[in-house]
Design an enzyme around this catalytic site. Structure first.
Site, PDB file in Angstrom:
ATOM      1  N   THR A 155       0.795  -1.221   0.000  1.00 53.93           N
ATOM      2  CA  THR A 155       0.000   0.000   0.000  1.00 53.93           C
ATOM      3  C   THR A 155       0.831   1.277   0.000  1.00 53.93           C
ATOM      4  O   THR A 155       0.292   2.354  -0.217  1.00 53.93           O
ATOM      5  CB  THR A 155      -0.936   0.028   1.235  1.00 53.93           C
ATOM      6  OG1 THR A 155      -0.142  -0.066   2.430  1.00 53.93           O
ATOM      7  CG2 THR A 155      -1.920  -1.124   1.174  1.00 53.93           C
ATOM      8  N   ASP A 156       2.127   1.166   0.240  1.00 47.99           N
ATOM      9  CA  ASP A 156       2.963   2.379   0.289  1.00 47.99           C
ATOM     10  C   ASP A 156       4.275   2.138  -0.447  1.00 47.99           C
ATOM     11  O   ASP A 156       5.353   2.378   0.088  1.00 47.99           O
ATOM     12  CB  ASP A 156       3.221   2.775   1.743  1.00 47.99           C
ATOM     13  CG  ASP A 156       3.798   4.192   1.855  1.00 47.99           C
ATOM     14  OD1 ASP A 156       3.651   4.975   0.898  1.00 47.99           O
ATOM     15  OD2 ASP A 156       4.397   4.504   2.900  1.00 47.99           O
TER      16      ASP A 156
END
Length: 233
Positions: A155-156
């Site tokens: 997600t990052d």
């Protein structure tokens, strides 16, 4: 508490308390960032202890805990298991050591210990010094492609969560809130975010060795995915 018994003989709450290591005098404790990451040196072992914390508006309001929706949905539990699966499958990610979830009513707090990847620097630091060879960009793309082939969504994904060692071997860290069995569109949006991190660095840093050619070297991994082109361009 969940832990790897091959790396930890016994696990208790003390394992996740920096003060324990300070009092024992058996570790080099260094706080980093907002204080939620601590580096531990225990003999020959180097670990990273991270206390999960909120960001954005919740953090500004002093909210540090997460809503409880079950142990298997908690962030430490999920990250520990994703890292264990990827590490066992030969991915260049840190091995998980232990994780703790502390429930209180309808909320919980958590912590995770992983091995520390030694003698590595973020991709961003390398690119501020000199251009990287085409082969390194292709290795970055290959690592991301292997993740996506397993339907794992980081997600990052950005230029600070990819680490390179002196031989330019690529490693990936920070799988907080990562998702398994992710749909293709979500994987594509993650790559779009990744590309934005390069473009932002070009705008904000006086020297940053990146251009669109680098992205084209990285993107041959895209046949692993089923992406509508607008999502990643």
């Amino acid at each position: 508490i969940i832990y790897d018994p091959t790396r930890v003989d016994q696990a208790g709450g003390w394992l996740f308390e920096p003060e324990h290591y300070r009092l024992q005098g058996t570790a080099d404790v260094q706080a980093m960032g907002r204080g939620n990451i601590v580096f531990l040196q225990l003999g020959e072992d180097q670990w990273v202890l991270r206390q999960y914390g909120r960001s954005g508006l919740p953090a500004s309001l002093g909210i540090r805990r997460y809503w409880w929706t079950g142990l298997r949905n908690s962030r430490p539990w999920r990250e520990f298991h994703i890292l264990a699966k990827l590490h066992d499958a030969g991915f260049s990610v840190p091995a998980p050591i232990a994780a703790r979830v502390q429930r209180k009513g309808f909320t919980y707090a958590g912590a995770l210990i992983t091995e520390r990847l030694r003698n590595m620097r973020p991709l961003a630091d390398w690119l501020m010094e000199a251009p990287l060879p085409e082969a390194v960009w292709r290795d970055i793309g290959a690592l991301a492609g292997r993740l996506h082939a397993r339907r794992v969504h980081h997600t990052d994904l950005n230029i600070t969560n990819l680490l390179l060692d002196a031989e330019h071997r690529v490693h990936m860290i920070d799988f907080d809130n990562a998702r398994e069995s992710a749909p293709s569109v979500l994987l594509a949006l993650g790559m779009r975010r990744f590309r934005r991190s390069f473009r932002k660095a070009v705008r904000e840093r006086p020297v940053f060795h990146y251009d669109d050619r680098c992205w084209q070297w990285l993107m041959p991994m895209r046949p692993c995915l089923i992406w509508p082109a607008p999502f990643w361009t």
